[in-house]
Design a protein around this motif. Structure first.
Motif, PDB file in Angstrom:
ATOM      1  N   VAL A  82      -0.034  21.616   8.232  1.00  0.00           N
ATOM      2  CA  VAL A  82       0.831  20.439   8.126  1.00  0.00           C
ATOM      3  C   VAL A  82       0.040  19.240   7.620  1.00  0.00           C
ATOM      4  CG1 VAL A  82       2.284  18.831   9.412  1.00  0.00           C
ATOM      5  CG2 VAL A  82       2.331  21.265   9.951  1.00  0.00           C
ATOM      6  N   ASP A  83      -1.143  19.024   8.179  1.00  0.00           N
ATOM      7  CA  ASP A  83      -1.955  17.869   7.792  1.00  0.00           C
ATOM      8  C   ASP A  83      -2.304  17.928   6.308  1.00  0.00           C
ATOM      9  OD1 ASP A  83      -1.877  16.909  10.345  1.00  0.00           O
ATOM     10  OD2 ASP A  83      -3.826  17.725  10.936  1.00  0.00           O
ATOM     11  N   ASP A  84      -2.680  19.111   5.832  1.00  0.00           N
ATOM     12  CA  ASP A  84      -3.032  19.230   4.414  1.00  0.00           C
ATOM     13  C   ASP A  84      -1.826  18.950   3.524  1.00  0.00           C
ATOM     14  OD1 ASP A  84      -5.624  19.798   5.023  1.00  0.00           O
ATOM     15  OD2 ASP A  84      -5.431  21.973   4.795  1.00  0.00           O
ATOM     16  N   LEU A  85      -0.685  19.499   3.860  1.00  0.00           N
ATOM     17  CA  LEU A  85       0.503  19.323   3.029  1.00  0.00           C
ATOM     18  C   LEU A  85       0.949  17.864   2.975  1.00  0.00           C
ATOM     19  CD1 LEU A  85       2.451  22.499   4.153  1.00  0.00           C
ATOM     20  CD2 LEU A  85       1.651  22.024   1.827  1.00  0.00           C
ATOM     21  N   ILE A  86       0.965  17.194   4.137  1.00  0.00           N
ATOM     22  CA  ILE A  86       1.364  15.778   4.151  1.00  0.00           C
ATOM     23  C   ILE A  86       0.346  14.938   3.397  1.00  0.00           C
ATOM     24  CG2 ILE A  86       1.711  13.774   5.638  1.00  0.00           C
ATOM     25  CD1 ILE A  86       2.928  15.593   7.720  1.00  0.00           C
ATOM     26  N   SER A  87      -0.931  15.232   3.613  1.00  0.00           N
ATOM     27  CA  SER A  87      -1.983  14.490   2.918  1.00  0.00           C
ATOM     28  C   SER A  87      -1.880  14.678   1.409  1.00  0.00           C
ATOM     29  CB  SER A  87      -3.350  14.950   3.419  1.00  0.00           C
ATOM     30  OG  SER A  87      -4.381  14.332   2.704  1.00  0.00           O
ATOM     31  N   HIS A  88      -1.628  15.892   0.955  1.00  0.00           N
ATOM     32  CA  HIS A  88      -1.544  16.148  -0.480  1.00  0.00           C
ATOM     33  C   HIS A  88      -0.294  15.525  -1.079  1.00  0.00           C
ATOM     34  CE1 HIS A  88      -4.316  19.894   0.097  1.00  0.00           C
ATOM     35  NE2 HIS A  88      -4.981  18.743   0.147  1.00  0.00           N
ATOM     36  N   ALA A  89       0.822  15.574  -0.355  1.00  0.00           N
ATOM     37  CA  ALA A  89       2.037  14.917  -0.840  1.00  0.00           C
ATOM     38  C   ALA A  89       1.830  13.405  -0.907  1.00  0.00           C
ATOM     39  CB  ALA A  89       3.209  15.258   0.072  1.00  0.00           C
ATOM     40  N   ASP A  90       1.115  12.855   0.064  1.00  0.00           N
ATOM     41  CA  ASP A  90       0.799  11.426   0.061  1.00  0.00           C
ATOM     42  C   ASP A  90      -0.084  11.080  -1.132  1.00  0.00           C
ATOM     43  OD1 ASP A  90       0.555   8.802   0.843  1.00  0.00           O
ATOM     44  OD2 ASP A  90      -0.988   9.188   2.333  1.00  0.00           O
ATOM     45  N   THR A  91      -1.035  11.955  -1.426  1.00  0.00           N
ATOM     46  CA  THR A  91      -1.913  11.742  -2.583  1.00  0.00           C
ATOM     47  C   THR A  91      -1.101  11.717  -3.879  1.00  0.00           C
ATOM     48  OG1 THR A  91      -3.773  12.815  -1.477  1.00  0.00           O
ATOM     49  CG2 THR A  91      -3.832  12.739  -3.884  1.00  0.00           C
ATOM     50  N   ALA A  92      -0.174  12.655  -4.010  1.00  0.00           N
ATOM     51  CA  ALA A  92       0.657  12.704  -5.210  1.00  0.00           C
ATOM     52  C   ALA A  92       1.544  11.465  -5.303  1.00  0.00           C
ATOM     53  CB  ALA A  92       1.513  13.964  -5.187  1.00  0.00           C
ATOM     54  N   MET A  93       2.073  10.999  -4.159  1.00  0.00           N
ATOM     55  CA  MET A  93       2.887   9.784  -4.155  1.00  0.00           C
ATOM     56  C   MET A  93       2.067   8.573  -4.589  1.00  0.00           C
ATOM     57  SD  MET A  93       3.464   6.787  -2.344  1.00  0.00           S
ATOM     58  CE  MET A  93       2.659   7.122  -0.801  1.00  0.00           C
ATOM     59  N   TYR A  94       0.841   8.523  -4.121  1.00  0.00           N
ATOM     60  CA  TYR A  94      -0.041   7.423  -4.485  1.00  0.00           C
ATOM     61  C   TYR A  94      -0.267   7.401  -6.003  1.00  0.00           C
ATOM     62  CZ  TYR A  94      -3.982   4.202  -3.924  1.00  0.00           C
ATOM     63  OH  TYR A  94      -4.810   3.119  -3.994  1.00  0.00           O
ATOM     64  N   LYS A  95      -0.415   8.571  -6.576  1.00  0.00           N
ATOM     65  CA  LYS A  95      -0.586   8.686  -8.028  1.00  0.00           C
ATOM     66  C   LYS A  95       0.674   8.216  -8.739  1.00  0.00           C
ATOM     67  CE  LYS A  95      -2.487   9.993 -11.931  1.00  0.00           C
ATOM     68  NZ  LYS A  95      -3.651   9.274 -12.504  1.00  0.00           N
ATOM     69  N   ALA A  96       1.841   8.592  -8.232  1.00  0.00           N
ATOM     70  CA  ALA A  96       3.103   8.173  -8.837  1.00  0.00           C
ATOM     71  C   ALA A  96       3.250   6.660  -8.798  1.00  0.00           C
ATOM     72  CB  ALA A  96       4.270   8.828  -8.099  1.00  0.00           C
ATOM     73  N   LYS A  97       2.836   6.044  -7.719  1.00  0.00           N
ATOM     74  CA  LYS A  97       2.933   4.589  -7.607  1.00  0.00           C
ATOM     75  C   LYS A  97       1.980   3.913  -8.587  1.00  0.00           C
ATOM     76  CE  LYS A  97       4.115   3.154  -3.576  1.00  0.00           C
ATOM     77  NZ  LYS A  97       5.427   2.491  -3.822  1.00  0.00           N
ATOM     78  N   ASN A  98       0.765   4.469  -8.737  1.00  0.00           N
ATOM     79  CA  ASN A  98      -0.192   3.887  -9.679  1.00  0.00           C
ATOM     80  C   ASN A  98       0.209   4.122 -11.126  1.00  0.00           C
ATOM     81  OD1 ASN A  98      -1.818   2.902  -7.656  1.00  0.00           O
ATOM     82  ND2 ASN A  98      -3.102   4.736  -7.564  1.00  0.00           N
ATOM     83  N   ALA A  99       1.035   5.149 -11.334  1.00  0.00           N
ATOM     84  CA  ALA A  99       1.445   5.490 -12.698  1.00  0.00           C
ATOM     85  C   ALA A  99       2.670   4.713 -13.144  1.00  0.00           C
ATOM     86  CB  ALA A  99       1.719   6.979 -12.792  1.00  0.00           C
ATOM     87  N   GLY A 100       3.094   3.755 -12.373  1.00  0.00           N
ATOM     88  CA  GLY A 100       4.196   2.923 -12.815  1.00  0.00           C
ATOM     89  C   GLY A 100       5.367   2.863 -11.867  1.00  0.00           C
ATOM     90  N   LYS A 101       5.330   3.594 -10.774  1.00  0.00           N
ATOM     91  CA  LYS A 101       6.353   3.566  -9.723  1.00  0.00           C
ATOM     92  C   LYS A 101       7.662   4.213 -10.183  1.00  0.00           C
ATOM     93  CE  LYS A 101       4.524  -0.670  -7.607  1.00  0.00           C
ATOM     94  NZ  LYS A 101       4.839  -2.034  -7.132  1.00  0.00           N
ATOM     95  N   ASN A 102       8.539   4.425  -9.229  1.00  0.00           N
ATOM     96  CA  ASN A 102       9.881   4.979  -9.443  1.00  0.00           C
ATOM     97  C   ASN A 102       9.841   6.307 -10.183  1.00  0.00           C
ATOM     98  OD1 ASN A 102      12.586   4.430  -8.709  1.00  0.00           O
ATOM     99  ND2 ASN A 102      13.097   4.143 -10.870  1.00  0.00           N
ATOM    100  N   LYS A 103       8.897   7.141  -9.816  1.00  0.00           N
ATOM    101  CA  LYS A 103       8.783   8.454 -10.428  1.00  0.00           C
ATOM    102  C   LYS A 103       8.167   9.409  -9.407  1.00  0.00           C
ATOM    103  CE  LYS A 103       6.379   6.879 -13.767  1.00  0.00           C
ATOM    104  NZ  LYS A 103       5.608   6.798 -15.034  1.00  0.00           N
ATOM    105  N   ALA A 104       8.072  10.686  -9.809  1.00  0.00           N
ATOM    106  CA  ALA A 104       7.526  11.701  -8.916  1.00  0.00           C
ATOM    107  C   ALA A 104       6.337  12.388  -9.565  1.00  0.00           C
ATOM    108  CB  ALA A 104       8.594  12.725  -8.547  1.00  0.00           C
ATOM    109  N   VAL A 105       5.388  12.797  -8.716  1.00  0.00           N
ATOM    110  CA  VAL A 105       4.209  13.517  -9.187  1.00  0.00           C
ATOM    111  C   VAL A 105       3.993  14.709  -8.259  1.00  0.00           C
ATOM    112  CG1 VAL A 105       1.704  13.424  -9.477  1.00  0.00           C
ATOM    113  CG2 VAL A 105       3.104  11.484 -10.206  1.00  0.00           C
ATOM    114  N   PHE A 106       3.735  15.894  -8.882  1.00  0.00           N
ATOM    115  CA  PHE A 106       3.405  17.087  -8.106  1.00  0.00           C
ATOM    116  C   PHE A 106       1.905  17.133  -7.870  1.00  0.00           C
ATOM    117  CE2 PHE A 106       7.579  18.108  -9.478  1.00  0.00           C
ATOM    118  CZ  PHE A 106       8.074  19.047  -8.585  1.00  0.00           C
TER     119      PHE A 106
END
Length: 755
Positions: free
Chosen positions: A471-495
């Motif tokens: 669980v910790d790895d999955l939430i952490s990795h999803a959080d990492t991808a979200m952080y990338k999406a926010k840095n990439a311009g927001k309002n989008k999704a990153v796998f």
């Protein structure tokens, strides 16, 4: 009644005993006196007084007996009478007696003890209750005097006997009465105390019943109510009379009654106690009532089981509160969505489920874009309403078997279950469609109290279990991808992928280095001199540098974006401001005409905490504020319509400069609406004047506009003579760049002044 019988029986026994004592006493008297008479007779026969009794021994004996009778009678208190009788042809003769006068002759017609007397003459002694002609009754002892023709009679008048009897009876009665009275008082005392105790218990019981909502019940062997207390009326709405004679199951639903009967039957088999049995009853008005039952079997005096008695309690409110507490434990208070605890449990379950069924599920980590701006401008109450609406929209979009959760602030996690026989590519396509619906729905306008808001969402996706098996790895990795999406311009999704993790790791490493930099005081200030067109020093610009122990001196543009990203902007700007005042104090005392330019990050400019810090510093060093120009970038004012901060800073004596002017590519009308003191042409235009006529024309336009608005112009980044001559000819007021001077430490500046 039994006590009275015992008393009378006791009295009767005492009377019988007393009568026996009287007879025994008479018998003893008779024997003693008869022996005396016999001895006296024998003595007188031998030694009678010749002169006095003419040698008649019988007369001598009678004389002695008469005297003895009188003396004895006189000295006794029991009023015995003594008679010595002989029998002649003429009848019965009283030869000696204790009475005052000689009794008359007796015969068988007027004396009722004639028979007893005749028997005595025949040698048959007895004691009898007799009476004389006057109807007076006596206890009489008849005794034949040995060796004589006499019969000795000893009488005790019955009335004298009864006096004694009555005296004894009185004493006995008095004693018995006193004993009975004592017994009565003792028993009455204990009976009174017992009654008081029982009354106290009953009163206590009644008071307890009145003061509680619990109710007492009793059922027979068929579970039919035979008694129930009044409190049941409040709980179920029925009168007591309607409940007595019914079974508890009559007030339950069909299924609940079936379950309750089964449980009760099992309890009855073993005559077990009923302990904390919960059942759902139906109130008279139709709503459910949860009842907690406790009870025990009861038996009659012969040990025959009679039924059950116990207490019921309405725990409906408790169960409701318990459910509310459980809801709070597993659900978010504000939105009602699953909370962090619940989503962690669900993800754990989904990991196992996806492995067993070979499906690709995933978690989406959602973070609302610019939600902080809504909170800061419209207030937290408005922000909470936004979160509720977003939660409702997410719940509406997601499927029933997916889980939507809010884990804190404006962050959400959506657990999406995959489909059987799923392949990675197909699952990603399905996730993209899911994501597009989420983004589209959240982007729709949110209207609260006639105020329309728009919000975006950055989404990070991690797939189970290829992107993590915990669980910790999955939430952490999803959080990492979200952080990338926010840095990439927001309002989008990153796998999520491993390369992305590497980038995030680098960012985390940089953040830790910046934290160490603050702790170890690795930030330093360099000052670049500013010149007028005659190349005279008119001021300085404070430039921040990072003196890294391994990487050396790092320019500001390499780390400042991360300072703002990590929220360190106030800490850095406060440090710069403190350091500038310290250096100005040591340098400007000798150069009071020199100014100082300080860059302020956009975040600090809009932060009231930092503005309060500046105001307090200004009060400590009020003479320096008029010499300081605060540089803010143009994009701050393009995105922020609040100009009050500029007015506040100017009221403190500061000058305001627009840094990197020309890069905003927006309308310039705000220049006329706001009272800026200077603009600073972006270095990119200065560098391009030798390469492009277009850039030269833009610079000329900026110079002409500033001149028309009477705004001072600073040209920075001048590195060649040609660039210097150009800005000089176009009307720059201040020039700054490596052509004239490179940035220096305060120590280098002071050293040059000394030289």
């Amino acid at each position: 009644m039994p006590i009275a019988i015992v008393i009378f029986l006791f009295i009767y026994i005492l009377l019988q005993r007393h009568e026996a004592e009287v007879k025994h006493r008479l018998y003893e008297k008779s024997i003693v006196l008869s022996s005396f008479i016999t001895e006296s007779t024998l003595f007188n026969k031998q030694y009678s007084k010749e002169k006095e009794f003419k040698e008649n021994s019988k007369l001598a004996t009678l004389h002695h007996v008469q005297k003895t009778f009188q003396e004895v009678a006189k000295n006794e208190k029991i009023h015995l009478q003594y008679f010595l009788i002989s029998q002649t042809d003429n009848g019965i003769v009283f030869d000696a007696y204790s009475t005052d006068k000689k009794p008359s002759l007796l015969d068988n017609e007027n004396n009722n003890f004639f028979t007893a007397l005749q028997n005595a003459f025949l040698g048959q002694n007895s004691i009898q209750l007799t009476s004389n002609p006057d109807k007076k009754r006596f206890y009489t002892a008849f005794t034949k005097v040995p060796n004589t023709n006499w019969v000795l009679i000893v009488c005790q008048p019955y009335n004298k006997y009864m006096v004694v009897v009555f005296e004894n009876f009185f004493y006995m009665f008095a004693i018995i009465f006193i004993i009975a009275l004592i017994i009565y008082l003792v028993l009455n005392y204990y009976d009174t105390q017992s009654r008081k105790h029982i009354h106290k218990i009953k009163s206590r019981f009644k008071d307890l019943l009145k003061s509680t909502d619990y109710w007492i019940w009793e059922v027979d062997t068929n579970a039919t109510y035979t008694y129930i207390s009044k409190q049941v009326e409040n709980a179920l709405g029925y009168k007591k009379s309607k409940i007595i004679g019914e079974q508890p199951f009559s007030f339950m639903t069909k299924d609940e009654a079936k379950k309750a009967k089964r449980i009760f039957t099992n309890i009855v088999k073993n005559k077990s106690d009923i302990r904390n049995l919960e059942n759902i009853y139906i109130h008279k008005d139709g709503h459910e009532v949860v009842i907690l039952t406790n009870g025990a079997p009861y038996f009659d005096i012969d040990g025959t089981w009679m039924g059950y008695r116990g207490i019921d309690r309405d725990i409906t409110d408790e169960k409701r509160k318990q459910k509310a507490i459980e809801h709070l434990a597993y659900n978010d208070v504000l939105t009602g969505l699953a909370n962090r605890k619940t989503i962690i449990l669900r993800i754990e379950e989904e990991i196992n489920f996806s492995k067993r069924h070979n499906i690709i599920s995933g978690i989406m980590f959602l973070d609302l874009d610019d939600f902080k701006y809504i909170n800061d401008t419209l207030g937290h109450t408005h922000g909470d309403e936004v979160l509720k609406i977003v939660s409702q929209r997410l719940t509406h979009i997601c499927r029933n078997f997916d889980t939507v959760s809010r884990i804190g602030g404006d962050e959400f996690i959506v657990l999406v279950r995959g489909e059987s026989n799923d392949v990675k590519q197909e699952s990603k396509i399905r996730f993209h469609n899911y994501i597009n619906r989420i983004v589209k729905t959240i982007n729709e306008p949110i209207i609260i109290n006639n105020i329309e808001s728009h919000i975006g969402v950055s989404i990070g996706v991690a797939l189970l279990t290829q992107d993590g098996e915990t669980v910790d790895d999955l939430i952490s990795h999803a959080d990492t991808a979200m952080y990338k999406a926010k840095n990439a311009g927001k309002n989008k999704a990153v796998f999520y992928n491993e390369k992305l993790q590497l980038e995030v790791d680098n960012i985390i490493e940089l953040k830790n280095k910046l934290i160490s930099a603050f702790k170890n005081e690795e930030f330093i200030l360099h000052y670049q001199e500013q010149f007028d067109l005659e190349k005279n020093i008119v001021g300085y610009e404070a430039l921040i540098r990072w003196k890294h122990p391994v990487d050396g001196l790092i320019e500001a543009h390499e780390f400042l974006p991360y300072i703002e990203k990590f929220g360190f902007f106030i800490k850095l700007d406060s440090y710069v401001y403190d350091k500038v005042f310290e250096d100005m104090y040591s340098h400007i005392n000798n150069n009071p005409h020199l100014t100082m330019a300080i860059n302020i990050t956009g975040s600090s400019f809009t932060n009231y905490e930092f503005l309060d810090f500046i105001e307090n510093k200004t009060k400590e060093h009020s003479r320096f504020s008029s010499l300081i120009t605060l540089e803010v970038t143009e994009d701050i004012f393009m995105n922020n319509n609040e100009y009050s901060n500029i007015e506040k800073l100017k009221s403190l004596g500061f000058k305001i400069s627009i840094d990197d002017f020309g890069t905003g590519y927006s309308k310039l009308s705000y220049l006329s609406n706001m009272k800026f003191d200077e603009i600073k042409i972006d270095i990119s235009f200065i560098r391009a004047i030798d390469k492009s006529q277009k850039e030269r024309d833009i610079c000329k336009f900026i110079f002409n506009m500033a001149r028309a608005l009477n705004i001072r112009v600073v040209a920075e980044g001048v590195e060649t003579k040609e660039e210097f001559e150009f800005v000089k000819n176009e009307g720059a007021n201040v020039v700054q760049g490596y052509y004239l001077s490179k940035p220096k430490t305060i120590g280098e500046i002071l050293k040059e002044e000394i030289l």
